[in-house]
Design a protein around this motif. Sequence first.
Motif, short mmCIF file in Angstrom:
data_model
loop_
_atom_site.label_atom_id
_atom_site.label_comp_id
_atom_site.label_asym_id
_atom_site.label_seq_id
_atom_site.Cartn_x
_atom_site.Cartn_y
_atom_site.Cartn_z
N MET A 43 0.84 -1.18 0.00
CA MET A 43 0.00 0.00 0.00
C MET A 43 0.88 1.24 0.00
O MET A 43 2.01 1.23 0.46
CB MET A 43 -0.92 -0.02 1.21
CG MET A 43 -1.88 -1.20 1.16
SD MET A 43 -3.18 -1.05 2.39
CE MET A 43 -4.16 -2.46 1.94
N ASN A 78 -1.36 -11.18 5.12
CA ASN A 78 -1.29 -10.84 3.71
C ASN A 78 -2.56 -11.32 3.01
O ASN A 78 -3.09 -12.38 3.33
CB ASN A 78 -0.07 -11.49 3.05
CG ASN A 78 1.23 -10.98 3.62
OD1 ASN A 78 1.38 -9.79 3.91
ND2 ASN A 78 2.20 -11.87 3.79
N ARG A 93 -4.95 -10.90 -1.02
CA ARG A 93 -5.07 -10.37 -2.38
C ARG A 93 -6.53 -10.44 -2.81
O ARG A 93 -7.23 -11.41 -2.50
CB ARG A 93 -4.20 -11.16 -3.36
CG ARG A 93 -2.73 -11.14 -3.04
CD ARG A 93 -1.92 -11.99 -4.01
NE ARG A 93 -1.79 -11.35 -5.31
CZ ARG A 93 -1.11 -11.89 -6.33
NH1 ARG A 93 -0.52 -13.06 -6.19
NH2 ARG A 93 -1.04 -11.26 -7.48
N ASP A 153 -5.95 4.70 3.56
CA ASP A 153 -5.07 4.05 2.58
C ASP A 153 -5.61 4.23 1.17
O ASP A 153 -6.81 4.43 0.97
CB ASP A 153 -4.94 2.55 2.90
CG ASP A 153 -3.93 1.88 1.98
OD1 ASP A 153 -2.84 2.45 1.81
OD2 ASP A 153 -4.23 0.81 1.44
N SER A 209 -4.53 2.42 -2.74
CA SER A 209 -3.64 1.60 -3.56
C SER A 209 -4.11 1.63 -5.00
O SER A 209 -5.31 1.73 -5.27
CB SER A 209 -3.60 0.15 -3.05
OG SER A 209 -4.88 -0.43 -3.06
N GLU A 242 -1.57 -7.18 -0.47
CA GLU A 242 -1.70 -6.14 0.55
C GLU A 242 -1.49 -6.78 1.92
O GLU A 242 -1.62 -7.99 2.08
CB GLU A 242 -3.10 -5.50 0.51
CG GLU A 242 -3.52 -4.98 -0.85
CD GLU A 242 -2.89 -3.64 -1.19
OE1 GLU A 242 -2.08 -3.15 -0.37
OE2 GLU A 242 -3.21 -3.09 -2.25
N THR A 243 -1.17 -5.98 2.91
CA THR A 243 -0.97 -6.45 4.29
C THR A 243 -1.83 -5.64 5.23
O THR A 243 -1.79 -4.40 5.21
CB THR A 243 0.50 -6.35 4.71
OG1 THR A 243 1.32 -7.09 3.79
CG2 THR A 243 0.69 -6.92 6.12
#
Length: 223
Positions: A1, A130, A132, A161, A163, A184-185
């Motif tokens: 991110m 993590n 996706r 955030d 992204s 992403e985390t």
Amino acid sequence: MEDLRAGPSGSWVPKESSLERKVSDISLCDSDDDCCGENDPKENGDDGFIPSPLVPLKEHLERDKEDESLRKWKEKLLGHIDDNENCQIEPEVTFLTIGIVSDSCPEFLTSLPVERNHSNVLFTLKEGSNYRLKLTFRVKYNIVSGLTYSNAIWKGGIQVDQSKGMLGTFAPQQEPYIHMLEKETTPSGVMARGTYMAKLKFEDDDRRCHFELDYAFEIKKHC
């Protein structure tokens, strides 16, 4: 991110120029105007951007047809062209499913559009894990060029955030495409837990909006 400042215990914290509006509950745009935002100066070309003209698939094939290798490559890329559909010049991108692939929670998958009676929270993630986003979509009528995505996230009405990423260029075909967005985390810590609102949007390189989804997700200590 991107564009994040590290907060206590690894939590997401608002950027200095955060958006202050709050995203509504899960909903899909009902029309192209809802997706693209007819009042957005960028979408109306007020910034001087002029989209390139669309070219029918047959014209794509006829160009450079004297180059045998290029012609064969185009035919392989574009496949069979239905004469009945050739009158449709603009590409149609239909998103079919959205899912989550995580290293700590069971895989989640739901059809699109999201049912109106669906729970406000679309999926749950574990803190510090993590994940996706996984999407399936179909392209019809013409090539969609430079398909990109943006995913903005809010908590308590404050953006925490943003992204963005590139999916690529896709030719029309019968079988749907399956695409995984960038990894992403999730943040961790007590302050990171709770419900988040998000807006996912897909546009091509001519700034045509093909899909937009408002959704909610939750971060917990355990899935």
